[in-house]
Design a protein around this motif. Structure first.
Motif, PDB file in Angstrom:
ATOM      1  N   PRO A   1      22.638  38.036 -22.063  1.00  0.00           N
ATOM      2  CA  PRO A   1      23.606  38.650 -23.090  1.00  0.00           C
ATOM      3  C   PRO A   1      24.507  37.752 -23.902  1.00  0.00           C
ATOM      4  O   PRO A   1      25.047  36.652 -23.065  1.00  0.00           O
TER       5      PRO A   1
ATOM      6  N   TYR B   1      31.021  26.679 -26.063  1.00  0.00           N
ATOM      7  CA  TYR B   1      29.605  26.784 -26.122  1.00  0.00           C
ATOM      8  C   TYR B   1      28.841  25.897 -27.151  1.00  0.00           C
ATOM      9  O   TYR B   1      27.663  25.587 -27.201  1.00  0.00           O
TER      10      TYR B   1
ATOM     11  N   HIS C   1      27.294  36.490 -12.897  1.00  0.00           N
ATOM     12  CA  HIS C   1      28.699  37.014 -12.022  1.00  0.00           C
ATOM     13  C   HIS C   1      28.690  38.202 -11.255  1.00  0.00           C
ATOM     14  O   HIS C   1      29.424  38.436 -10.622  1.00  0.00           O
TER      15      HIS C   1
ATOM     16  N   HIS D   1      23.454  26.859 -17.514  1.00  0.00           N
ATOM     17  CA  HIS D   1      24.719  27.175 -18.216  1.00  0.00           C
ATOM     18  C   HIS D   1      25.144  26.073 -19.151  1.00  0.00           C
ATOM     19  O   HIS D   1      24.876  25.231 -18.782  1.00  0.00           O
TER      20      HIS D   1
HETATM   21  C1  DQA Z   1      27.116  31.059 -19.591  1.00  0.00           C
HETATM   22  C2  DQA Z   1      28.635  31.139 -18.821  1.00  0.00           C
HETATM   23  C3  DQA Z   1      28.733  32.641 -18.566  1.00  0.00           C
HETATM   24  O1  DQA Z   1      29.945  32.741 -17.629  1.00  0.00           O
HETATM   25  C4  DQA Z   1      29.001  33.481 -19.783  1.00  0.00           C
HETATM   26  O2  DQA Z   1      29.269  34.824 -19.467  1.00  0.00           O
HETATM   27  C5  DQA Z   1      28.120  33.125 -20.840  1.00  0.00           C
HETATM   28  C6  DQA Z   1      27.352  31.945 -21.000  1.00  0.00           C
HETATM   29  C7  DQA Z   1      26.943  29.626 -20.202  1.00  0.00           C
HETATM   30  O3  DQA Z   1      26.020  29.442 -20.690  1.00  0.00           O
HETATM   31  O4  DQA Z   1      27.822  28.726 -20.155  1.00  0.00           O
HETATM   32  O5  DQA Z   1      27.709  34.161 -21.448  1.00  0.00           O
HETATM   33  O6  DQA Z   1      26.119  31.647 -19.098  1.00  0.00           O
END
Ligand code: DQA
Length: 146
Positions: free
Chosen positions: A9, A22, A79, A99
């Protein structure tokens, strides 16, 4: 050798979503990098994105007959989702959790990934490079290089 790449998501909003965390690459740009690296490594990748927990599980199931592994960024489901963790455990091939951000250096609740416990390994904090490193790690793992 075919790998699934599964984005969870909100990752479709990359490019404009919190670029200070990001990065500024869009999901399409990241997918292009993954496809190019996969071609250089001689592996096939099948790209997926879903914002839905059950759909992410079904995408993983869809790879059971033919895939050799998967890269999975479950987004915030990392999480919370025991159901995705069960799917990661249930598929017959390794899943590497990736991530973009370093989930260990952010809010304390992000540091715990329930899905990671079921994964073969986790790569976090390298932006799109997490997927690229994940691709190399998955190929080496599937080829038995460890
Ligand atoms: C994520 C880290 C998660 O905590 C966050 O909810 C995301 C992106 C990442 O790629 O750093 O949606 O998965």
């Amino acid at each position: 050798m075919k790998f699934l790449v599964v984005h969870g998501p909100n990752l479709n909003l990359l490019g404009t979503r919190a670029p200070e965390i990001y990065g500024s690459q869009t999901l399409a740009e990241i997918n292009d990098l993954i496809v190019k690296e996969a071609a250089a490594l001689g592996v096939e990748v099948e790209m997926h994105h879903s914002a839905h927990e059950g759909e992410i599980i079904e995408i993983l199931h869809s790879g059971i007959p033919e895939a050799a592994g998967a890269l999975l960024n479950p987004g915030a489901y990392s999480h919370t989702s025991r159901a995705i963790a069960d799917a990661v455990e249930a598929v017959p091939w390794p899943v590497i959790e990736v991530h973009l951000s370093n989930i260990h250096g952010r809010e304390p609740w992000r540091a715990r990934s329930v899905t990671a416990a079921a994964a073969a390994g986790v790569i976090a904090g390298f932006g799109a490079g997490s997927y690229i490193a994940g691709l190399h790690a998955l190929k080496a793992l599937v080829e038995g290089a460890r």
